[in-house]
Design an enzyme around this catalytic site. Structure first.
Site, PDB file in Angstrom:
ATOM      1  N   ASN A  11      11.147  13.634  -5.357  1.00  0.00           N
ATOM      2  CA  ASN A  11      11.104  12.784  -4.170  1.00  0.00           C
ATOM      3  C   ASN A  11      12.149  11.682  -4.353  1.00  0.00           C
ATOM      4  O   ASN A  11      11.960  10.765  -5.136  1.00  0.00           O
ATOM      5  CB  ASN A  11       9.686  12.194  -4.044  1.00  0.00           C
ATOM      6  N   LYS A  13      13.081   9.444  -2.306  1.00  0.00           N
ATOM      7  CA  LYS A  13      12.766   8.205  -1.576  1.00  0.00           C
ATOM      8  C   LYS A  13      14.016   7.723  -0.823  1.00  0.00           C
ATOM      9  O   LYS A  13      14.798   8.546  -0.350  1.00  0.00           O
ATOM     10  CB  LYS A  13      12.184   7.149  -2.512  1.00  0.00           C
ATOM     11  N   HIS A  97       2.524   9.936   1.609  1.00  0.00           N
ATOM     12  CA  HIS A  97       2.858   9.295   0.336  1.00  0.00           C
ATOM     13  C   HIS A  97       2.272   7.878   0.351  1.00  0.00           C
ATOM     14  O   HIS A  97       2.209   7.238   1.406  1.00  0.00           O
ATOM     15  CB  HIS A  97       4.377   9.260   0.163  1.00  0.00           C
ATOM     16  N   GLU A  99       3.444   5.132  -0.366  1.00  0.00           N
ATOM     17  CA  GLU A  99       4.325   4.120   0.231  1.00  0.00           C
ATOM     18  C   GLU A  99       4.249   4.182   1.761  1.00  0.00           C
ATOM     19  O   GLU A  99       4.340   3.155   2.431  1.00  0.00           O
ATOM     20  CB  GLU A  99       5.766   4.318  -0.280  1.00  0.00           C
ATOM     21  N   GLU A 171      -1.479  11.310  -6.637  1.00  0.00           N
ATOM     22  CA  GLU A 171      -0.591  10.265  -7.160  1.00  0.00           C
ATOM     23  C   GLU A 171      -1.358   8.949  -7.235  1.00  0.00           C
ATOM     24  O   GLU A 171      -1.451   8.226  -6.232  1.00  0.00           O
ATOM     25  CB  GLU A 171       0.619  10.094  -6.237  1.00  0.00           C
ATOM     26  N   GLY A 177       6.017   4.510 -10.084  1.00  0.00           N
ATOM     27  CA  GLY A 177       7.136   3.601 -10.322  1.00  0.00           C
ATOM     28  C   GLY A 177       6.823   2.472 -11.292  1.00  0.00           C
ATOM     29  O   GLY A 177       7.566   1.502 -11.396  1.00  0.00           O
ATOM     30  N   SER A 217       5.141   8.281 -12.415  1.00  0.00           N
ATOM     31  CA  SER A 217       5.853   8.082 -13.686  1.00  0.00           C
ATOM     32  C   SER A 217       5.921   9.348 -14.553  1.00  0.00           C
ATOM     33  O   SER A 217       5.782   9.270 -15.777  1.00  0.00           O
ATOM     34  CB  SER A 217       5.252   6.909 -14.469  1.00  0.00           C
TER      35      SER A 217
END
Ligand code: PGA
Length: 255
Positions: A11, A13, A97, A99, A171, A177, A217
């Site tokens: 991904n 992003k 996702h 985010e 996730e 991250g 991660s």
């Protein structure tokens, strides 16, 4: 031994311009593992999808968008439809996702509409779920995961059928991250819960076929351990998918 082929997704992003995207996908295509052994996917930003599609040529790399609208066309300023994604060569789409959920207000209800629409148009959805650090600390992980599954796969539950190509990505938000990975045991526990939920809501055969990816991660040095867990079928990789030097070893986790 299960029959699920490992699925490794990058991904990107909101990173990489078109030139960098082409360089990266070309390097991945050159060294990618045997497609009989591992499925590989990249998810560039919308503006690079067509260019990346061209660079992939006939190499076995699947292509995803990072989001989409559920309608095929209309007055939805700023949105991109499933048919538009198909037109530029996408096979998959990442949906929900964390985010998108936390920064752009996406709800389970929206993700449900998108996932259902993706399947109707012939795109494979990668449906993301995961708990926050606060929810984990309050020992609410399994309740949160169950609620996200209920809400994000509501239409499939109503139809009592989940196409087994649908992919679920677990996730944990606290691992995205941050450099903090869930331990293989923590990942396995939630993946197993997801599979049991799928078996209860649909059937055992569907639950056996659906691939459940871990994200948060993932790096060359932790992928092998994560992939050794019986219910971890692949990875959704952010930061480490932006360089061939870190993504390729992840794709070749089995060596
Ligand atoms: P990360 O991101 O690998 O950088 O933690 C994963 C993701 O957000 O999909």
């Amino acid at each position: 031994m299960n029959q699920r082929k490992p699925f490794m997704a990058g991904n990107w992003k909101m990173n990489l311009n078109r030139e960098e995207s082409v360089a990266l996908v070309t390097a991945i295509a050159e060294e990618a593992p045997d497609p009989e052994r591992v499925d590989v996917l990249v998810a560039p930003p919308f503006t690079s999808i067509a260019t990346v599609r061209e660079a992939i040529g006939n190499k076995p790399i699947f292509l995803a968008a990072q989001n989409m609208h559920w309608e095929s066309q209309g007055a939805y300023t700023g949105e991109v439809s499933p048919t538009m994604l198909l037109e530029v060569g996408c096979t998959h789409v990442i949906l929900g996702h964390s985010e998108r959920r936390s920064l752009f207000g996406e709800t389970d209800g929206m993700i449900d509409r998108k996932a259902n629409s993706a399947c109707n148009f012939g795109l494979t959805p990668i449906v993301c779920i995961g708990e926050s650090l606060e929810e984990r600390e309050q020992e609410r992980t399994s309740e949160v995961i169950a609620a996200q599954l209920q809400g994000s796969l509501r239409s499939f539950r109503r139809q009592k059928v989940l196409p087994p190509v649908v992919i679920v990505a677990y996730e944990p938000v606290w691992a995205i991250g941050t450099g903090k990975t869930a331990t293989p045991e923590q990942a396995q526990e939630v993946h197993n819960q997801i599979r049991q939920w799928l078996a209860a809501q649909f059937d055992g055969n569907t639950a056996e076929k659906v691939r459940i990816l871990y994200g948060g991660s993932v790096k060359p040095d932790n992928v092998k351990e994560l992939m050794s867990m019986p219910d971890v079928d692949g990875a959704l990789v952010g930061g480490a998918s932006l360089k061939a030097s870190s993504f390729l070893p992840i794709l070749r986790f089995y060596l």
